[in-house]
Scaffold this motif. Sequence first.
Motif, PDB file in Angstrom:
ATOM      1  N   ASP A 214      34.875  32.725  39.473  1.00  0.00           N
ATOM      2  CA  ASP A 214      35.640  33.549  38.531  1.00  0.00           C
ATOM      3  C   ASP A 214      34.701  34.100  37.459  1.00  0.00           C
ATOM      4  O   ASP A 214      34.607  33.546  36.349  1.00  0.00           O
ATOM      5  CB  ASP A 214      36.765  32.699  37.919  1.00  0.00           C
ATOM      6  N   LEU A 216      34.849  36.933  35.708  1.00  0.00           N
ATOM      7  CA  LEU A 216      35.539  37.437  34.521  1.00  0.00           C
ATOM      8  C   LEU A 216      36.009  36.281  33.645  1.00  0.00           C
ATOM      9  O   LEU A 216      35.901  36.338  32.410  1.00  0.00           O
ATOM     10  CB  LEU A 216      36.733  38.314  34.922  1.00  0.00           C
ATOM     11  N   GLY A 217      36.497  35.229  34.275  1.00  0.00           N
ATOM     12  CA  GLY A 217      36.919  34.047  33.518  1.00  0.00           C
ATOM     13  C   GLY A 217      35.776  33.442  32.736  1.00  0.00           C
ATOM     14  O   GLY A 217      35.930  33.044  31.579  1.00  0.00           O
ATOM     15  N   TRP A 263      44.711  36.268  32.660  1.00  0.00           N
ATOM     16  CA  TRP A 263      43.849  36.420  33.824  1.00  0.00           C
ATOM     17  C   TRP A 263      43.860  35.149  34.676  1.00  0.00           C
ATOM     18  O   TRP A 263      43.919  35.201  35.910  1.00  0.00           O
ATOM     19  CB  TRP A 263      42.422  36.756  33.387  1.00  0.00           C
ATOM     20  N   SER A 266      47.053  35.020  36.613  1.00  0.00           N
ATOM     21  CA  SER A 266      47.317  36.187  37.454  1.00  0.00           C
ATOM     22  C   SER A 266      47.284  35.811  38.940  1.00  0.00           C
ATOM     23  O   SER A 266      46.459  35.006  39.389  1.00  0.00           O
ATOM     24  CB  SER A 266      46.270  37.271  37.174  1.00  0.00           C
ATOM     25  N   ASN A 269      44.003  36.267  40.731  1.00  0.00           N
ATOM     26  CA  ASN A 269      42.932  35.300  40.490  1.00  0.00           C
ATOM     27  C   ASN A 269      43.279  34.000  41.206  1.00  0.00           C
ATOM     28  O   ASN A 269      43.939  33.123  40.654  1.00  0.00           O
ATOM     29  CB  ASN A 269      42.768  35.079  38.983  1.00  0.00           C
ATOM     30  N   PRO A 272      40.897  30.407  39.368  1.00  0.00           N
ATOM     31  CA  PRO A 272      40.451  30.609  37.985  1.00  0.00           C
ATOM     32  C   PRO A 272      39.440  29.562  37.546  1.00  0.00           C
ATOM     33  O   PRO A 272      39.421  28.448  38.079  1.00  0.00           O
ATOM     34  CB  PRO A 272      41.740  30.495  37.179  1.00  0.00           C
TER      35      PRO A 272
END
Length: 525
Positions: A214, A216-217, A263, A266, A269, A272
């Motif tokens: 992940d 973006l996480g 996020w 979501s 995802n 996560p």
Amino acid sequence: MSTDLSSTPPGSPGAPASDKLDRHVLVIAGVVVLGAIMSILDITVVSVALETFQREFDATTAQVAWTMTAYTLALASVIPLTGWASDRFGTKRLYLIAIVLFSAGSALCAAATSLEMLVAFRVVQGLGGGMLVPLGMTILTRAAGPERLGRVMAVMGVPMLLGPIFGPILGGALIDNASWHWIFLINVPIGVATIVYAAIVLPKDDVEPSETFDWLGMVLLSPGLAAFLYGVSTIPETGTILDAEVLVPAIIGLLLIAAFVPWALSRRNAHPLVDLRLFQNFTLTIAVIAMALFAMAFFGASLLFPLYFQQVRGEGALDAGLLLAPQGLGAMLVMPLAGVLTDRIGPGKIVLVGVAVITVGMGMFATLDAETSYYFLTGALFVMGLGMGATMMPIMTAALQTLRGHTVARGSTLLNIVQQVAASIGTAIFSVLLTNGVKNEADPTALALGEIEDESQLRAFLEQTGIPAEQLPTILRDLTDDLAGVFSGTFWIAAAMVAVVLVPAFFLPRKPPAEPVDQTALMGH
């Protein structure tokens, strides 16, 4: 009525292979405890060396504080990565990597020739140290199974509860009898021994096909946690939450964390960085709330004990640390029994009793003055230790008993993030309460007098203020009484905050664990 698990045939549903911890589990627990001791002790050992760093590197208090802050921020930033990394590389490989990082960072810290180098190498230490505790909890949980988790968490609790107590004692002894370099060098032989020990006894990793990372996480959560904790850790220095140095990083951090939440939840995802879907598990949610409130209240208030002994009673750092030893003794006496009872009757009743006992001990400390008997104070610390031994690890057990498979690593990661953030917030709260209380209650002239360290400063002070020398004992006695009153009032707040933990503790399970919840099915993965 509690169930005698020892009478349950091994292999039957909900039964452990043995009621007692077998040799295999104890050997693995030894590895985990060694790693946790290094990570947790290093936070508190360094705290007594800050004055030494000021002299050694000709730096200010704020500058040397970065040796603590850098470690904490690195530690907090890497914790969210631990759950994914343990699934990707395996817990054994990652544990060995974490020990190598921590040991190498320790050796580099000991060799530092400037404050900037020391702070940079503390980051390396923190990156390794941040993985050790959540990884250790995952390894132990998988080795023992949910039915014996209370007992192995009691083992894990030894360094987690005693580190903050004995760290200052060890740090003071090393600095007094050797040099500041040894507070780091001592980790190197322990690290080497742990690497060899872990390589031999930890089971071989059986890594499944890797989950996607992940990215973006990570971009949202790790910097968010670091920025928020930096802002919070600056509160004691500024004395207010409204300072720009506090607000700017804290708000940026909160915005990043807030952006991570939708996020993480979501549907797009699937994996996560920190699995917030675990909060669908009611028991884990209640345990996390209880852990957050407990860490904020107890670990925040823990800074008050040595400060009282040093600032009000005039004890040195080493003696103040030794006076805290009864707390550790109380915890050691109760922890093994609490672990067994947690497995047999569930954590709910144990935690309720533990929190109530801590509240009583904190209330005893709240009645102190400038001349309270050390027998009474050490007795109060012993009582709090008894409560500690029956509180923190049973709360963690309550959360992890309901998990299995890869969710164990994710659950331990989540718990450690919450504990780290809550403890930092609690430390900031009590630092500000104490600082503002001293400003409001103590005479500024008396405070200035209390900070004088040598005779030449004293003569200059008397000439400047015109205070007769014969009035000094009275002024200092009044200052001591005022300071004691501030500590007493702050301990009352601490006792009230600990008592609040009784609310979530009431909802913790009060029976032995059933079959662990299949969290993967719950979350629709």
